[in-house]
Design a protein around this motif. Structure first.
Motif, PDB file in Angstrom:
ATOM      1  N   MET A  31     -52.470 -29.912 -25.348  1.00 36.14           N
ATOM      2  CA  MET A  31     -51.393 -29.225 -24.487  1.00 36.14           C
ATOM      3  C   MET A  31     -51.522 -29.061 -23.124  1.00 36.14           C
ATOM      4  SD  MET A  31     -50.157 -26.371 -27.464  1.00 36.14           S
ATOM      5  CE  MET A  31     -51.632 -25.660 -28.111  1.00 36.14           C
ATOM      6  N   SER A  32     -52.749 -28.818 -22.789  1.00 35.09           N
ATOM      7  CA  SER A  32     -53.044 -28.490 -21.448  1.00 35.09           C
ATOM      8  C   SER A  32     -53.043 -29.892 -20.626  1.00 35.09           C
ATOM      9  CB  SER A  32     -54.467 -27.982 -21.205  1.00 35.09           C
ATOM     10  OG  SER A  32     -54.999 -26.611 -21.985  1.00 35.09           O
ATOM     11  N   MET A  33     -53.590 -30.928 -21.146  1.00 38.65           N
ATOM     12  CA  MET A  33     -53.722 -32.237 -20.231  1.00 38.65           C
ATOM     13  C   MET A  33     -52.243 -32.738 -20.305  1.00 38.65           C
ATOM     14  SD  MET A  33     -57.532 -33.667 -20.377  1.00 38.65           S
ATOM     15  CE  MET A  33     -56.762 -35.131 -19.520  1.00 38.65           C
ATOM     16  N   GLY A  34     -51.769 -32.428 -21.568  1.00 38.89           N
ATOM     17  CA  GLY A  34     -50.131 -33.052 -21.592  1.00 38.89           C
ATOM     18  C   GLY A  34     -49.288 -32.371 -20.782  1.00 38.89           C
ATOM     19  N   SER A  35     -49.451 -31.020 -20.514  1.00 39.22           N
ATOM     20  CA  SER A  35     -48.722 -30.163 -19.557  1.00 39.22           C
ATOM     21  C   SER A  35     -49.091 -30.975 -18.023  1.00 39.22           C
ATOM     22  CB  SER A  35     -48.797 -28.966 -19.556  1.00 39.22           C
ATOM     23  OG  SER A  35     -48.565 -28.385 -20.894  1.00 39.22           O
ATOM     24  N   GLU A  36     -50.194 -31.093 -17.631  1.00 39.02           N
ATOM     25  CA  GLU A  36     -50.579 -31.739 -16.612  1.00 39.02           C
ATOM     26  C   GLU A  36     -49.806 -33.033 -16.318  1.00 39.02           C
ATOM     27  OE1 GLU A  36     -54.563 -32.219 -15.357  1.00 39.02           O
ATOM     28  OE2 GLU A  36     -55.281 -30.307 -16.609  1.00 39.02           O
ATOM     29  N   GLY A  37     -50.056 -33.885 -17.173  1.00 39.12           N
ATOM     30  CA  GLY A  37     -49.430 -35.119 -17.118  1.00 39.12           C
ATOM     31  C   GLY A  37     -47.825 -35.248 -16.871  1.00 39.12           C
ATOM     32  N   ALA A  38     -47.220 -34.215 -17.680  1.00 38.95           N
ATOM     33  CA  ALA A  38     -45.722 -33.939 -17.575  1.00 38.95           C
ATOM     34  C   ALA A  38     -45.356 -33.623 -16.129  1.00 38.95           C
ATOM     35  CB  ALA A  38     -45.340 -33.101 -18.729  1.00 38.95           C
ATOM     36  N   ILE A  39     -46.197 -32.494 -15.731  1.00 38.06           N
ATOM     37  CA  ILE A  39     -45.802 -32.204 -14.436  1.00 38.06           C
ATOM     38  C   ILE A  39     -45.992 -33.176 -13.166  1.00 38.06           C
ATOM     39  CG2 ILE A  39     -46.538 -30.383 -12.372  1.00 38.06           C
ATOM     40  CD1 ILE A  39     -47.033 -28.510 -14.584  1.00 38.06           C
ATOM     41  N   VAL A  40     -47.049 -33.948 -13.158  1.00 40.97           N
ATOM     42  CA  VAL A  40     -47.249 -35.198 -12.602  1.00 40.97           C
ATOM     43  C   VAL A  40     -46.236 -35.991 -12.376  1.00 40.97           C
ATOM     44  CG1 VAL A  40     -48.851 -37.325 -12.075  1.00 40.97           C
ATOM     45  CG2 VAL A  40     -49.872 -34.785 -12.479  1.00 40.97           C
ATOM     46  N   ASP A  41     -45.522 -36.338 -13.789  1.00 39.26           N
ATOM     47  CA  ASP A  41     -44.503 -37.345 -13.608  1.00 39.26           C
ATOM     48  C   ASP A  41     -43.162 -36.784 -13.575  1.00 39.26           C
ATOM     49  OD1 ASP A  41     -46.734 -39.048 -14.376  1.00 39.26           O
ATOM     50  OD2 ASP A  41     -46.132 -39.588 -16.377  1.00 39.26           O
ATOM     51  N   TRP A  42     -42.980 -35.566 -13.819  1.00 42.94           N
ATOM     52  CA  TRP A  42     -41.746 -35.282 -13.922  1.00 42.94           C
ATOM     53  C   TRP A  42     -41.206 -33.996 -12.857  1.00 42.94           C
ATOM     54  CZ3 TRP A  42     -38.449 -38.163 -16.256  1.00 42.94           C
ATOM     55  CH2 TRP A  42     -39.016 -38.951 -17.216  1.00 42.94           C
ATOM     56  N   SER A  43     -42.167 -33.583 -12.180  1.00 41.87           N
ATOM     57  CA  SER A  43     -42.060 -32.594 -11.085  1.00 41.87           C
ATOM     58  C   SER A  43     -40.932 -33.111  -9.935  1.00 41.87           C
ATOM     59  CB  SER A  43     -43.220 -32.140 -10.325  1.00 41.87           C
ATOM     60  OG  SER A  43     -43.807 -33.053  -9.738  1.00 41.87           O
ATOM     61  N   GLY A  44     -41.136 -34.288  -9.389  1.00 46.96           N
ATOM     62  CA  GLY A  44     -40.232 -34.956  -8.415  1.00 46.96           C
ATOM     63  C   GLY A  44     -38.973 -34.921  -8.780  1.00 46.96           C
ATOM     64  N   LEU A  45     -38.534 -35.638 -10.030  1.00 45.47           N
ATOM     65  CA  LEU A  45     -37.346 -35.682 -10.648  1.00 45.47           C
ATOM     66  C   LEU A  45     -36.683 -34.400 -11.015  1.00 45.47           C
ATOM     67  CD1 LEU A  45     -35.402 -37.876 -11.460  1.00 45.47           C
ATOM     68  CD2 LEU A  45     -36.304 -37.784 -13.967  1.00 45.47           C
ATOM     69  N   TYR A  46     -37.546 -33.288 -11.395  1.00 47.46           N
ATOM     70  CA  TYR A  46     -36.873 -31.998 -11.394  1.00 47.46           C
ATOM     71  C   TYR A  46     -36.199 -31.335 -10.231  1.00 47.46           C
ATOM     72  CZ  TYR A  46     -36.642 -27.112 -13.291  1.00 47.46           C
ATOM     73  OH  TYR A  46     -36.250 -25.898 -13.656  1.00 47.46           O
ATOM     74  N   LEU A  47     -37.070 -31.459  -8.953  1.00 47.50           N
ATOM     75  CA  LEU A  47     -36.756 -30.945  -7.837  1.00 47.50           C
ATOM     76  C   LEU A  47     -35.451 -31.959  -7.368  1.00 47.50           C
ATOM     77  CD1 LEU A  47     -40.147 -30.582  -5.866  1.00 47.50           C
ATOM     78  CD2 LEU A  47     -38.370 -28.678  -6.952  1.00 47.50           C
ATOM     79  N   LYS A  48     -35.376 -33.140  -7.805  1.00 42.13           N
ATOM     80  CA  LYS A  48     -34.090 -33.773  -7.159  1.00 42.13           C
ATOM     81  C   LYS A  48     -32.837 -33.434  -8.051  1.00 42.13           C
ATOM     82  CE  LYS A  48     -32.463 -38.517  -7.022  1.00 42.13           C
ATOM     83  NZ  LYS A  48     -32.853 -39.986  -7.430  1.00 42.13           N
ATOM     84  N   GLU A  49     -33.030 -33.310  -9.341  1.00 44.32           N
ATOM     85  CA  GLU A  49     -31.895 -33.453 -10.084  1.00 44.32           C
ATOM     86  C   GLU A  49     -31.388 -32.055 -10.644  1.00 44.32           C
ATOM     87  OE1 GLU A  49     -32.024 -35.937 -13.391  1.00 44.32           O
ATOM     88  OE2 GLU A  49     -32.165 -37.864 -12.291  1.00 44.32           O
ATOM     89  N   ILE A  50     -32.660 -31.076 -10.883  1.00 42.41           N
ATOM     90  CA  ILE A  50     -32.272 -29.888 -11.197  1.00 42.41           C
ATOM     91  C   ILE A  50     -32.005 -28.833 -10.096  1.00 42.41           C
ATOM     92  CG2 ILE A  50     -32.976 -27.848 -12.915  1.00 42.41           C
ATOM     93  CD1 ILE A  50     -32.258 -30.644 -14.094  1.00 42.41           C
ATOM     94  N   SER A  51     -33.075 -28.789  -9.250  1.00 41.40           N
ATOM     95  CA  SER A  51     -33.087 -27.986  -8.151  1.00 41.40           C
ATOM     96  C   SER A  51     -32.221 -28.343  -6.814  1.00 41.40           C
ATOM     97  CB  SER A  51     -34.636 -27.790  -7.621  1.00 41.40           C
ATOM     98  OG  SER A  51     -35.596 -27.085  -8.602  1.00 41.40           O
ATOM     99  N   ILE A  52     -31.703 -29.695  -7.088  1.00 43.01           N
ATOM    100  CA  ILE A  52     -31.093 -30.199  -5.917  1.00 43.01           C
ATOM    101  C   ILE A  52     -31.700 -29.918  -4.656  1.00 43.01           C
ATOM    102  CG2 ILE A  52     -28.683 -30.411  -5.165  1.00 43.01           C
ATOM    103  CD1 ILE A  52     -28.859 -30.843  -8.087  1.00 43.01           C
ATOM    104  N   ALA A  53     -33.002 -30.402  -4.522  1.00 41.78           N
ATOM    105  CA  ALA A  53     -33.627 -30.149  -3.390  1.00 41.78           C
ATOM    106  C   ALA A  53     -33.279 -31.536  -2.342  1.00 41.78           C
ATOM    107  CB  ALA A  53     -35.238 -30.077  -3.642  1.00 41.78           C
ATOM    108  N   PRO A  54     -33.546 -31.264  -1.065  1.00 41.84           N
ATOM    109  CA  PRO A  54     -33.399 -32.182  -0.308  1.00 41.84           C
ATOM    110  C   PRO A  54     -34.677 -33.087  -0.368  1.00 41.84           C
ATOM    111  CG  PRO A  54     -34.128 -30.346   0.961  1.00 41.84           C
ATOM    112  CD  PRO A  54     -33.806 -29.641  -0.418  1.00 41.84           C
ATOM    113  N   GLU A  55     -34.344 -34.632  -0.013  1.00 39.74           N
ATOM    114  CA  GLU A  55     -35.385 -35.754  -0.394  1.00 39.74           C
ATOM    115  C   GLU A  55     -36.576 -35.457   0.284  1.00 39.74           C
ATOM    116  OE1 GLU A  55     -35.574 -40.485   0.510  1.00 39.74           O
ATOM    117  OE2 GLU A  55     -33.952 -39.388   1.079  1.00 39.74           O
ATOM    118  N   ALA A  56     -36.715 -34.897   1.460  1.00 43.09           N
ATOM    119  CA  ALA A  56     -38.078 -34.490   1.949  1.00 43.09           C
ATOM    120  C   ALA A  56     -38.989 -33.504   1.155  1.00 43.09           C
ATOM    121  CB  ALA A  56     -37.842 -33.627   3.307  1.00 43.09           C
TER     122      ALA A  56
END
Length: 382
Positions: free
Chosen positions: A215-240
């Motif tokens: 669960m710990s390393m699975g969570s690490e992998g998920a954040i590494v792979d999906w954090s950028g997309l989360y900020l882009k699509e869910i948080s509607i963060a600017p590209e920078a």
């Protein structure tokens, strides 16, 4: 920072820590050339995914036999052999002329990576037992530092314009430093353990540790792979700011690992895992607000929480009564890698069916499960 100073001031500890950095320097150098490999071999995403699968297959193939080899040759010698093997295997993927040789090269890289990973974690476990010093967390901090060094190496892509030469430079750096320090740990052998016959009672603590590692390393992998997309699509963060969550996660991950050993000496390993899980829960809650700044802070806080979990799990697993340290480390590493590799695509499927918010709710639940598992660990140790 006490353990970091210990590593930097004593060659006996710097040598094993540099092996941690070495693995990520080589792996990170390969990773930054993945788009180039795809283009040069004229393969599509599915073929590239198949090739990368062979990297994972190599890792998992070596896990069942690694402990036996380490115990037979000695953990210090096994770590030394692992360094030479990963240096040789690391050169192969960027020289592969076609998809099939790439698959074979990545299998060998995965197998040597997995073997070296288990041997170096076992080596640190044995040195901690022998010297009564704690530096496992800081050693994992060197792994993160290796990733930073590989990232800095990306500035050589343009001037060199030669991926195999770039990897050769990385190999020479890794090998040169290791050759100087490996004599300090070459003769280390695992302390003899009074092995007990296999039983469910003996396996239960390892199974629990393995599930927590998953669960710990699975969570690490998920954040590494999906954090950028989360900020882009869910948080509607600017590209920078799309990469800010990943950066914050990596920075606090490295910092937390350099600080972890000193805190662990005062709290103990199980309480450290509980503290890490609690911090990760707070981080996930901030991410789930979906507000950009809070989400970035949440990713950074999660990195701080996860930074101490896996090193402590290796430390606990290497000290399970009646189990050889290499076997405990191998089992926990195998479960952790499985989580790291399986969780991101599974959550990708969940995200496609529902949303990324549901994915991070699942990660929040996993953090609560890890916290709950620490209460079980405390009872079984009491």
């Amino acid at each position: 920072m006490k353990s970091l100073l210990l590593i930097l001031s004593n060659p006996r500890y710097f040598g094993p820590a540099w092996v941690f950095a070495s693995l990520n320097i080589l792996f990170g150098t390969w990773a930054i050339y993945i788009p180039t490999v795809k283009e040069n071999l004229d393969i599509d995403k599915s073929q590239l995914g198949l090739a990368i699968f062979f990297l994972s297959l190599g890792v998992f193939t070596v896990f069942p036999i690694a402990a036996r080899i380490i115990n037979r040759v000695g953990v210090g010698r096994a770590t030394t052999f692992g360094v030479f093997l990963i240096c040789l295997a690391g050169l192969l993927p960027l020289m592969a002329p076609n998809l099939y040789t790439l698959m074979g090269a990545l299998f060998l890289m995965g197998a040597t990576h997995g073997f070296t990973d288990i041997s170096m974690n076992t080596l640190v476990t044995e040195l901690e037992k022998e010297d009564r010093k704690k530096f496992m967390s800081a050693a994992h901090g060197f792994f993160s530092l290796g990733g930073v060094l590989a990232g800095l190496g990306s500035f050589l892509i343009g001037p060199l314009d030669n991926p195999p030469l770039h990897m050769l430079i990385a190999v020479l750096l890794v090998l040169g430093v290791n050759l100087f320090f490996m004599k300090r740990y070459y003769a280390v052998k695992a302390a003899p353990v009074e092995k007990e016959p296999f039983s469910l009672k003996l396996f239960k603590p390892l199974l629990l540790l393995g599930l927590v590692s998953f669960m710990s390393m699975g969570s690490e992998g998920a954040i590494v792979d999906w954090s950028g997309l989360y900020l882009k699509e869910i948080s509607i963060a600017p590209e920078a700011l799309w990469g800010a969550g990943f950066l914050g996660f990596q920075v606090t991950m490295t910092l937390g690992r350099f600080l972890g050993d000193g805190i662990s000496e005062k709290l103990g390993s199980v309480k450290m895992v509980a503290l890490g899980a609690s911090i990760a829960i707070a981080g996930h809650l901030l991410v789930l607000t979906t507000q950009t700044n809070l989400a970035i802070m949440g990713f950074a806080l999660s990195g701080l929480g996860f930074s101490v979990m896996v090193p402590e799990l290796f430390r606990i697993g290497g000290n399970v009564k009646g189990v050889e340290s290499s076997q405990g480390v191998s089992f926990i590493a195998g479960m952790g890698y499985m989580g790291f590799l399986v969780a991101p695509p599974v959550l990708g499927f969940v995200a496609k069916s529902t949303s990324l918010i549901i994915c991070f709710i699942i990660l929040l639940c996993c953090a609560f499960l890890v916290l709950g598992a620490t209460f079980v660990m405390n009872r079984s140790r009491g």
